[in-house]
Design an enzyme around this catalytic site. Structure first.
Site: not given
Ligand SMILES: *Cc1c(COP(=O)(O)O)cnc(C)c1O
Length: 376
Positions: A47, A267
């Site tokens: 993702k 800044y």
């Molecule tokens: C993001 C996610 C993962 C992976 O999690 P990590 O901590 O990055 O390994 C797994 N399952 C779901 C449902 C997620 O949203």
């Protein structure tokens, strides 16, 4: 670490993603689970464009390694991944959006069904398309975010007809606190999930994210869903990182200037020199995901030396104090390491008072991106 290739000549900053390291991390997690003798599969969570590192090349490489199960959050991430890995099984974690079923069927995307309304909508699609559709049932065991509630899960268990026409590809749940092994919520979720799985015999199950893999074999079930650990983030905070380093960000030094004592930099003059100082201006800023919270706190590595960020983070620039570095190591046009083996995303995150997930997913769009290692 890497010499800029010709494409990178004009680049002010280069993000190098080591695909060999990602592949090694994936095999490491898979083999860790298989050491128990059970045929546990290892998927990959891609993702947010592979946690900011570029989903398509990562997916292609992992598919070539033997990874078959991919997870994204958004449907359009799934559509993009379908092009990269046409043969892969791709699950959309955010679920089935209203009216989204035709696109899901055409693209061969599998929705994580997050409530009973989605279950029934997907079942209608299976009837309409007159073919069995893969379904993932996501049950909420404690997160109170997405997934079937305990009441909905009971209704489903007691009325399996709700799944007629669907092929139960996976039962899944997500851990609340997996990076804290001592948190009792881990066991509570495990027990709730086990109970549910035992009442839905025959369907494969998945509970562990990256840190969940390290909670023990009980948490592995049939398929693991690591994201962060693949990208080098430490899944066992507080203990040594078992994963290989993946992402390196280098940004060019644009200018080095000498300033007097008691001189403000950047800044609002948020920093003032206590002594005559040399300041290097480096081509990375908040527009590149270099978080503003790193102002007066972040560090970069130049040669083998750490240099502290002084003053505010600007949109395109940071200023670092290089007074104590050998002048020959700080030259315009050369690179400062912003994230890398000498300063990992985990360490940058600590200085920015956030987690490394946010550091990686914030990485900007204008870096030159280089993929090291075998690219299928
Ligand atoms: C993001 C996610 C993962 C992976 O999690 P990590 O901590 O990055 O390994 C797994 N399952 C779901 C449902 C997620 O949203």
């Amino acid at each position: 670490m890497m010499s800029p290739n010709p494409d990178a000549r004009l680049a002010s900053a280069i993000l190098t993603v080591d695909l060999d390291a990602i592949a090694a991390n994936w095999r490491y997690l898979r083999d860790l689970a298989r050491a128990s003798g059970r045929p546990v599969d290892c998927g990959a969570v891609l993702k947010a464009d592979g946690y900011g590192l570029g989903a398509p090349p990562i997916a292609r490489r992992l598919f070539a390694e033997g990874c078959r199960h991919f997870f994204v959050a958004h449907p359009d991430e799934g559509a993009a991944l379908r092009v990269a890995v046409p043969e892969a099984w791709i699950c959309v974690l955010n679920g089935l959006p209203p009216g989204g079923d035709s696109d899901f069927v055409e693209l061969g995307l599998v929705p994580a069904l997050n409530d009973l309304a989605q279950v029934s909508a997907w079942r209608s699609s299976a009837q309409r398309f007159a073919r069995p559709l893969d379904a993932v049932i996501h049950i909420d065991t404690g997160m109170n975010r997405l997934g079937l509630t305990a009441e909905e899960a009971t209704l489903l268990v007691n009325d399996r007809m709700r799944l007629r026409g669907l092929r139960l590809a996976l039962l899944m749940s997500h851990l609340v606190s997996s990076e804290k092994p001592a948190d009792p919520v881990n066991r509570e979720q495990l027990e709730r999930f086990r109970t549910f799985v035992s009442r839905m015999p025959g369907a494969p199950a998945s509970l562990a994210n990256s840190s969940g893999v390290f909670l023990g074999t009980d948490f592995h079930f049939d398929l693991m869903r690591p994201g962060a650990a693949l990208y080098g983030i430490n899944p066992t905070p507080g203990a040594a990182n078992p994963m290989r380093h993946v992402a390196t960000l280098q940004a060019r030094i644009l200018q080095v200037r000498q300033i007097d004592a008691m001189t403000g930099v950047g800044y609002n003059h948020d920093w003032r020199s206590a002594r005559p100082s040399r300041i290097a201006v480096v081509a990375v800023g908040y527009a590149d995901g270099y978080l503003r919270s790193l102002g007066n706190r972040g560090e970069v590595v130049i040669g083998n030396h750490m240099a502290r960020v002084v003053g505010r983070v600007s949109m395109d620039l940071i200023t670092v104090d290089v007074t104590d570095l050998p002048p020959s190591s700080v030259q315009p046009g050369t690179f400062a390491e912003v994230i890398g083996p000498s300063q990992t995303a985990d360490q940058v995150a600590e200085k920015a008072r956030t987690n490394s997930y946010e550091i990686l997913t914030s990485l900007g769009r204008r870096y030159h991106r280089a993929y090291a290692g075998v690219t299928p």
